[in-house]
Design an enzyme around this catalytic site. Structure first.
Site, short mmCIF file in Angstrom:
data_model
loop_
_atom_site.label_atom_id
_atom_site.label_comp_id
_atom_site.label_asym_id
_atom_site.label_seq_id
_atom_site.Cartn_x
_atom_site.Cartn_y
_atom_site.Cartn_z
CG PHE A 1 -1.89 -1.08 1.35
CD1 PHE A 1 -2.32 -1.75 0.22
CD2 PHE A 1 -2.41 -1.44 2.59
CE1 PHE A 1 -3.25 -2.79 0.31
CE2 PHE A 1 -3.34 -2.46 2.69
CZ PHE A 1 -3.75 -3.14 1.56
CB CYS B 1 4.29 1.74 -5.04
SG CYS B 1 5.21 2.29 -6.47
CB CYS C 1 39.10 23.74 13.08
SG CYS C 1 37.60 23.18 13.91
S1 SF4 Z 1 36.81 21.84 19.78
FE1 SF4 Z 1 36.51 20.93 17.77
S2 SF4 Z 1 35.41 22.46 16.58
FE2 SF4 Z 1 36.24 23.48 18.37
S3 SF4 Z 1 38.18 24.33 17.65
FE3 SF4 Z 1 38.62 22.36 18.59
S4 SF4 Z 1 38.56 20.91 16.91
FE4 SF4 Z 1 37.57 22.78 16.16
#
Ligand code: SF4
Ligand SMILES: Cc1cc2nc3c(=O)[nH]c(=O)nc-3n(C[C@H](O)[C@H](O)[C@H](O)COP(=O)(O)O)c2cc1C
Ligand code: SF4
Lengths: 73, 429
Positions: B133, B135, B345
């Site tokens: 029932f 598709c 980062c």
């Molecule tokens: S905790 Fe994670 S996201 Fe934050 S700066 Fe460090 S590696 Fe990058």
């Protein structure tokens, strides 16, 4: 900018009232925050209203009532 | 080694891994090779009046290098005569008497049509029936598949007609193209279904070619909506399975389908209430032998957990799936960054600063090294920073004692309701 400071201030106001013998007597949630009415322990001695803006304070005050903790403060 | 065998409403199979009704189960040749590879059951490609397919019928959505994150198709049911399919089902069942062979069926929503096909299919010795029932394309335009599966009364009536003559267990396969799948699930149960399976594919258009302005896929310059499946749909399928599993009126066993690619996915679907599971896209992407890894992984997991039978998994997480209003508002987690794993980062800072609560500070430590630190009192514990963080172990979400007793939204609203009286009285006066 600290959201915690805003909450801490409102919590302090609540705790102060409770420490002075007030109890939570009413609450009205509005678009602009929660109005909370505190009555003094002695009947007829008036009431005080706080407008709580932070989510944490609105949660805090209801938790106290829910858990029956307001008198213990 | 744990016992992997299962019994879905009377349909037994040596393990919970079934191939879903789709191209992998189109012929006896394929199903028998699948059983040799280790699959425990197969739901045959849907039988009904043989159709005609278009050429160019599949498309995939690749996401950031991950091929087939989602899969889209505009294929219809079987294009082979019923007799040919039945002969191959008979031969397959003879060669593999202990494997589950289930016939998927789709005919017009008329009692005599259902009676006719059920009798013919059961005569060759299938272990059960699955009513398609679900598709969402092509067949639905002809009043079958999802078109009848979206109408609770038609789900109930058609199930009832099948049950009038069926001697084997009847599974009703539900369409996800509906607001609340528990409604059609309940009507399947009312109609007498012995089990339900979900989900079929989700209405979709895989894409538009920005150079030619054609749909993807296109059939000589024209397209039509298709059905979406594969890893991308797993969370949707898992929720629907869980909603059915926890509904008190959905009292029948569940065959879970939708985006299952690994043994871990299988465990999740079983914990959320599935007795068995079905796979389509992962087999189309990687071949039948993908089941070997699934069997090994599941076996090791059950041994590690000290479980003697795979059936012990079924439904173990259902009671943990609740309503939002019953969650504890005083439960608290906060993010904590581990400097030794952090690669600086700054993604967490950007995410929190731009789109959450602005509580990850960029600081310099005593050695002059740039570090990130969460102001824990301001952190709402939304998890976003840990979601975007690319470095394993760099952010932990840790539980914090909020110092407050548990209270749910529903409990809070009772308190607020009790306290609002003082205000209404005051305002009336
Ligand atoms: S905790 Fe994670 S996201 Fe934050 S700066 Fe460090 S590696 Fe990058
Ligand atoms: C190409 C293709 C054809 C399908 N044909 C059928 C069918 O004939 N009958 C049916 O019940 N489901 C059919 N399905 C749906 C699958 O059985 C299954 O419900 C869906 O693909 C979700 O599982 P998956 O994410 O593992 O692919 C088809 C799916 C695909 C990709
Ligand atoms: S959990 Fe949310 S609020 Fe807390 S630091 Fe991470 S992104 Fe910010």
């Amino acid at each position: 900018m600290s959201a915690y400071d805003d909450f801490a201030k409102e919590k302090q106001d609540i705790d102060d009232l409770l420490a002075r013998g007030y109890t939570v007597a009413g609450m009205l949630e509005t678009l602009d925050g929660a109005k909370v009415k505190f009555d003094e322990a002695k009947p007829g001695s008036g009431s005080v209203e706080l407008l709580l803006l932070t989510a944490d304070a609105r949660k805090y005050v209801t938790t106290l009532v829910f858990a029956g903790l307001e008198k213990a403060q | 080694m744990a016992d992997l065998s299962i019994n879905l409403a009377g349909i037994k199979s040596p393990n919970p891994f079934w191939l879903a009704s789709a191209p992998p189960t189109n012929t006896g040749y394929q199903v028998q090779r699948a059983f040799e590879a280790g699959w425990g059951g197969a739901v045959w490609k849907t039988l009904g009046d043989p159709i005609i397919n278009t050429s160019s019928r599949f498309a995939a959505v690749n996401f950031n290098g991950q091929r087939v994150a989602g899969f889209n198709n505009i294929e219809l049911i079987t294009d082979r005569p019923l007799d040919v399919n039945l002969k191959e089902i008979y031969e397959t069942k003879k060669r593999f008497p202990n494997h589950a062979v289930v016939a998927s069926l789709m005919v017009e929503p008329k009692q005599e049509k259902w009676h006719e096909i059920v009798k013919r299919v059961e005569d060759v010795g299938v272990d059960g029936l699955e009513l398609n029932f679900g598709c969402p394309h092509g067949m639905a335009e002809r009043g079958m598949g999802a078109a009848s599966g979206q109408q609770p009364d038609l789900v109930e009536a058609q199930t009832y007609w099948v049950k009038e003559v069926a001697k084997t267990p009847v599974i009703v396969k539900l369409t996800p193209n509906i607001t609340d799948i528990t409604v059609t699930a309940r009507h399947a149960v009312k109609g007498g279904a012995d089990a339900i399976s979900l989900i079929n594919t989700i209405n979709s258009l895989a894409g538009v070619d920005i150079h030619t302005w054609n749909t993807v896929p296109h059939i000589g310059g024209k397209g039509a909506h298709g059905g979406y499946c594969g890893p991308a749909v797993k969370p949707i399928a898992l929720n629907m399975v869980a909603e059915c599993a926890r509904h008190p009126e959905v009292t029948v066993p569940i065959s879970g389908i939708g985006g299952i690619s690994t043994w871990q996915d299988v465990v999740e679907f079983m914990l959320m209430g599935s007795t068995a599971i079905q796979v389509c896209t992962a087999a189309m992407h990687h071949g039948f032998r993908i089941v070997e890894e699934m069997i090994d992984g599941l076996n090791n997991y059950l041994d590690e957990k000290g479980l003697a039978s795979v059936t012990e998994l079924t439904g173990k997480s259902v009671s943990k799936y609740s309503n939002w209003g019953d969650l504890n508002l005083n439960y608290k987690v906060v993010a904590r960054i581990n400097e030794e794993n952090c690669i600086n980062c700054n993604k967490c800072h950007i995410a929190c600063e731009d789109t959450s609560h602005q509580c990850i500070d960029m600081l310099t430590n005593a050695d002059g090294k740039a570090i990130l630190k969460v102001r824990e009192e301001d952190c709402v514990g939304c998890n976003l920073c840990s979601i975007v963080c690319p470095a394993e172990g760099a952010i932990d979400m840790v539980e914090i004692d909020s110092g407050l007793p548990p209270m749910t939204w529903n409990e809070r609203q009772q308190v607020v309701g009790g306290l609002s009286g003082a205000y209404s009285k005051a305002e009336v006066v």
